[in-house]
Design a protein around this motif. Structure first.
Motif, PDB file in Angstrom:
ATOM      1  N   ASN A 141       0.822  -1.210   0.000  1.00 51.24           N
ATOM      2  CA  ASN A 141       0.000   0.000   0.000  1.00 51.24           C
ATOM      3  C   ASN A 141       0.859   1.265   0.000  1.00 51.24           C
ATOM      4  OD1 ASN A 141      -2.233  -1.662   0.100  1.00 51.24           O
ATOM      5  ND2 ASN A 141      -2.460  -1.503   2.312  1.00 51.24           N
ATOM      6  N   LYS A 142       1.924   1.266   0.776  1.00 54.47           N
ATOM      7  CA  LYS A 142       2.778   2.453   0.853  1.00 54.47           C
ATOM      8  C   LYS A 142       3.499   2.700  -0.472  1.00 54.47           C
ATOM      9  CE  LYS A 142       5.237   3.099   4.574  1.00 54.47           C
ATOM     10  NZ  LYS A 142       4.696   4.334   5.157  1.00 54.47           N
ATOM     11  N   ARG A 168       2.841   5.803  -3.201  1.00 58.69           N
ATOM     12  CA  ARG A 168       3.911   6.716  -3.619  1.00 58.69           C
ATOM     13  C   ARG A 168       4.075   6.724  -5.129  1.00 58.69           C
ATOM     14  NH1 ARG A 168       7.507   4.633  -0.829  1.00 58.69           N
ATOM     15  NH2 ARG A 168       8.705   3.458  -2.380  1.00 58.69           N
ATOM     16  N   LEU A 169       4.032   5.540  -5.755  1.00 57.00           N
ATOM     17  CA  LEU A 169       4.188   5.473  -7.207  1.00 57.00           C
ATOM     18  C   LEU A 169       2.986   6.092  -7.920  1.00 57.00           C
ATOM     19  CD1 LEU A 169       5.674   1.868  -7.588  1.00 57.00           C
ATOM     20  CD2 LEU A 169       6.887   4.039  -7.781  1.00 57.00           C
ATOM     21  N   THR A 170       1.791   5.893  -7.400  1.00 54.66           N
ATOM     22  CA  THR A 170       0.604   6.479  -8.013  1.00 54.66           C
ATOM     23  C   THR A 170       0.654   7.999  -7.957  1.00 54.66           C
ATOM     24  OG1 THR A 170      -0.690   4.535  -7.376  1.00 54.66           O
ATOM     25  CG2 THR A 170      -1.918   6.522  -7.972  1.00 54.66           C
ATOM     26  N   SER A 171       1.145   8.519  -6.853  1.00 54.30           N
ATOM     27  CA  SER A 171       1.283   9.973  -6.737  1.00 54.30           C
ATOM     28  C   SER A 171       2.260  10.522  -7.765  1.00 54.30           C
ATOM     29  CB  SER A 171       1.730  10.328  -5.320  1.00 54.30           C
ATOM     30  OG  SER A 171       1.933  11.714  -5.188  1.00 54.30           O
ATOM     31  N   ARG A 172       3.347   9.820  -7.987  1.00 56.31           N
ATOM     32  CA  ARG A 172       4.325  10.257  -8.982  1.00 56.31           C
ATOM     33  C   ARG A 172       3.770  10.107 -10.394  1.00 56.31           C
ATOM     34  NH1 ARG A 172       9.938   7.394  -7.799  1.00 56.31           N
ATOM     35  NH2 ARG A 172      10.465   8.689  -9.590  1.00 56.31           N
ATOM     36  N   ALA A 193       5.566   0.046 -14.630  1.00 55.35           N
ATOM     37  CA  ALA A 193       6.268  -1.235 -14.518  1.00 55.35           C
ATOM     38  C   ALA A 193       6.713  -1.486 -13.077  1.00 55.35           C
ATOM     39  CB  ALA A 193       7.467  -1.263 -15.460  1.00 55.35           C
ATOM     40  N   ALA A 194       7.193  -0.441 -12.401  1.00 51.54           N
ATOM     41  CA  ALA A 194       7.619  -0.601 -11.008  1.00 51.54           C
ATOM     42  C   ALA A 194       6.437  -0.962 -10.107  1.00 51.54           C
ATOM     43  CB  ALA A 194       8.280   0.681 -10.521  1.00 51.54           C
ATOM     44  N   LYS A 195       5.290  -0.348 -10.355  1.00 45.30           N
ATOM     45  CA  LYS A 195       4.110  -0.648  -9.547  1.00 45.30           C
ATOM     46  C   LYS A 195       3.643  -2.089  -9.777  1.00 45.30           C
ATOM     47  CE  LYS A 195      -0.585   1.011  -8.605  1.00 45.30           C
ATOM     48  NZ  LYS A 195      -1.609   2.005  -8.971  1.00 45.30           N
ATOM     49  N   LYS A 196       3.644  -2.528 -11.015  1.00 43.74           N
ATOM     50  CA  LYS A 196       3.244  -3.904 -11.295  1.00 43.74           C
ATOM     51  C   LYS A 196       4.213  -4.902 -10.663  1.00 43.74           C
ATOM     52  CE  LYS A 196       0.690  -3.211 -15.602  1.00 43.74           C
ATOM     53  NZ  LYS A 196       0.600  -3.575 -17.035  1.00 43.74           N
ATOM     54  N   LYS A 197       5.490  -4.559 -10.658  1.00 42.02           N
ATOM     55  CA  LYS A 197       6.478  -5.450 -10.065  1.00 42.02           C
ATOM     56  C   LYS A 197       6.239  -5.612  -8.566  1.00 42.02           C
ATOM     57  CE  LYS A 197      11.487  -6.109  -9.655  1.00 42.02           C
ATOM     58  NZ  LYS A 197      12.820  -5.549  -9.991  1.00 42.02           N
ATOM     59  N   VAL A 198       5.945  -4.506  -7.887  1.00 37.02           N
ATOM     60  CA  VAL A 198       5.669  -4.573  -6.452  1.00 37.02           C
ATOM     61  C   VAL A 198       4.397  -5.366  -6.185  1.00 37.02           C
ATOM     62  CG1 VAL A 198       5.056  -3.185  -4.437  1.00 37.02           C
ATOM     63  CG2 VAL A 198       6.912  -2.459  -5.923  1.00 37.02           C
ATOM     64  N   GLU A 199       3.353  -5.146  -6.986  1.00 34.33           N
ATOM     65  CA  GLU A 199       2.102  -5.869  -6.793  1.00 34.33           C
ATOM     66  C   GLU A 199       2.284  -7.370  -7.027  1.00 34.33           C
ATOM     67  OE1 GLU A 199      -0.573  -3.969  -9.423  1.00 34.33           O
ATOM     68  OE2 GLU A 199      -1.016  -2.287  -8.067  1.00 34.33           O
ATOM     69  N   ALA A 200       3.076  -7.734  -8.030  1.00 35.58           N
ATOM     70  CA  ALA A 200       3.311  -9.153  -8.290  1.00 35.58           C
ATOM     71  C   ALA A 200       4.101  -9.794  -7.150  1.00 35.58           C
ATOM     72  CB  ALA A 200       4.056  -9.324  -9.613  1.00 35.58           C
TER      73      ALA A 200
END
Length: 531
Positions: free
Chosen positions: A262-263, A267-271, A287-294
């Motif tokens: 969530n954190k 942060r990535l969504t805000s950017r 891509a970074a957000k998808k990597k964290v979610e995976a």
């Protein structure tokens, strides 16, 4: 010729073989399971698989549209009618194996049948209507996939199209024994859009390890489950000596993984909101957000498996003790059934914002609660059907004197001065759910109640020394060349266990506490205390 014989004659050979295979597995005491194996494809096979998955979604969309047109016209097409429509489509619309197309028709019919069953039970459900852009590819045994003479796995895309040939994956049972390819069933080629990786979902048959369920006329033991966000499962069962055995499974690792996701996602969504859609920076952030979610999804999936595995172990231990007890009382050959009962918290996350029933952080925790998947895993591993009962006030009612107390914090303290019962809040909930299950939903106080509470980590912890040694060992394996397998972190033993005893009147089996079990110290935070 009888009507049954005529009906059997109309069944297509492929369907008849499938039904016969399912019947033979059931008679042999086998159950179906699925193994997920990561897969890497080269660029050519990667593109061909992607095109076939898009085409599979297109066939699904055309079939759903045709089915809804049939319903609007007053027709009621069946399973084989859907199959005939799919197979009648031109070859350009389905560039894959014919059995892959049949799997699309059968999956659609299963979805329609499931929606009808849910509506009949009062559940709000719709038949398939949404368009898909992507769908996995199914390969049947002996036709869609086969093992080559060189010992590799070949996935067929149909006549006139090249096969996708990959190394033969390894499938093992839960006890570590390998499953040969002759025992495999359907294989699905799936794409994870977050992890951006392929995987093979291999179905196979395994010996059934189901516990006997409750049957009228034979002894039955009840295992009650109190589900929560902080502690995913708290299990309670009465033992032959009259003691109420309770096991609290901690959920710190799961909450930590969700908090991290969530954190980082916030942060990535805000950017991303400050970037132009489609720009290089925007693509990198996506891509970074998808990597964290995976990564988090893999951790949570493993966490839910660990929770259900600990719950299954507790259930089997209780069943084994009751079986030994009835063997001594009634003689050998006595079968003891097991009844799984959980407090009904289904739908607790709905309309929390509209009705102002919870804060923003609580609503987020409720929406991310993986209670359903943990229940499915537990039913899958024990082979039992999980029942749900009303758990109203189960964490507020004293199991000894039936006094209702509003709980503040994680410890329950009875406000009745003549009782003085103290115990963990979730343990009280599990004991009361057990009482409700055995007494047809009625609270029955037990003045002679004795509770044995065990606190257990869902996942084994690590000491600083273990972390450093594991990293060193992994580096050595990496430098040793081909053939070395990297070990899983959860394979290491946990030495960070502590035990303690409590005051008189409480039974605590400290000798049976395993490596990944902890208890709490102090009179104020004791396992359970009866004044």
């Amino acid at each position: 010729m009888s009507e049954n014989a005529e009906a059997e004659k109309k069944v297509p050979p492929a369907v008849a073989a499938r039904l016969a295979s399912m019947k033979a597995r059931k008679e042999a005491g086998l159950v179906g399971r699925t193994s997920v194996v990561p897969l890497w494809l080269d660029r050519a096979d990667h593109l061909r698989a992607h095109e076939a998955c898009h085409a599979s979604a297109g066939v699904w969309n055309r079939t759903v549209s045709w089915l809804r047109d049939q319903w609007e016209a007053g027709e009621s097409p069946g399973k084989e009618d859907i199959r005939r429509f799919v197979t009648s489509l031109p070859g350009e619309a389905r560039p894959f194996h014919a059995h892959t197309a049949q799997a699309i028709a059968y999956d659609l019919w299963d979805a329609v049948a499931t929606s009808r069953t849910n509506r009949a039970q009062g559940v709000k459900a719709r038949a398939p209507w949404r368009e898909k852009k992507y769908r996995p590819l199914s390969f049947t045994a002996g036709f869609g996939w086969r093992v080559t003479p060189e010992g590799r796995l070949a996935l067929s895309l149909g006549r006139g199209r090249g096969r996708i040939v990959v190394p033969l994956p390894g499938v093992t049972l839960r006890d570590g024994r390998p499953v040969p390819p002759k025992d495999w069933g359907e294989i699905r080629l799936c794409w994870d859009r977050n992890a951006r990786a392929w995987s093979l979902h291999i179905a196979y048959s395994a010996p059934a390890e189901a516990l006997p369920g409750p049957v009228e006329g034979r002894p039955t033991v009840t295992v009650a489950i109190d589900e929560g966000i902080i502690n995913p499962m708290t299990l309670a069962a009465k033992m032959p000596d009259g003691t109420m055995k309770v096991e609290v499974l901690g959920g710190r690792q799961g909450r930590s993984a969700k908090r991290y996701r969530n954190k980082v996602a916030s942060r990535l969504t805000s950017r991303m909101s400050r970037c132009k859609n489609g720009s290089r920076k925007h693509r990198r952030l996506v891509a970074a957000k998808k990597k964290v979610e995976a990564k988090t999804e893999r951790r949570l999936h493993d966490f839910d498996h660990q929770v259900s595995a600990k719950a299954e172990q507790f259930t089997r231990e209780v069943h084994a003790e009751w079986t030994e007890h009835h063997k001594m009382v009634s003689g050998p050959g006595t079968v003891v059934g097991v009844r799984l009962v959980a407090g009904d918290v289904r739908g607790i996350e709905r309309n929390t914002n509209k009705k102002r029933r919870a804060s923003r952080s609580t609503r987020q925790q409720l929406s991310q609660w993986s209670r359903g998947r943990q229940e499915d895993f537990l039913q899958y591993k024990t082979g039992l059907k999980l029942e749900h009962i009303n758990e109203a006030h189960s964490s507020q009612t004293c199991p000894k004197c039936h006094t209702r107390t509003k709980v503040r914090g994680r410890e329950y303290v009875c406000k009745n001065p003549t009782c003085g019962f103290r115990c963990h809040r979730d343990a009280v909930g599990g004991v009361n759910i057990h009482t409700l299950a055995d007494n047809d939903g009625t609270y029955v106080p037990d003045p002679d109640l004795r509770i044995e509470v065990t606190y257990r980590r869902s996942q084994t912890g690590w000491s600083p020394l273990q972390r450093s040694l594991h990293a060193y060992h992994q580096n050595v394996l990496g430098r040793s060349g081909a053939g070395a397998r990297r070990e899983e972190r959860r394979s290491a033993q946990n030495r960070a266990s502590r035990t303690s005893t409590t005051s008189a009147g409480v039974a605590v089996d400290s000798a049976s506490i395993s490596d990944d079990t902890t208890t709490r110290r102090g009179a104020g935070r004791a396992l359970a205390h009866v004044a």
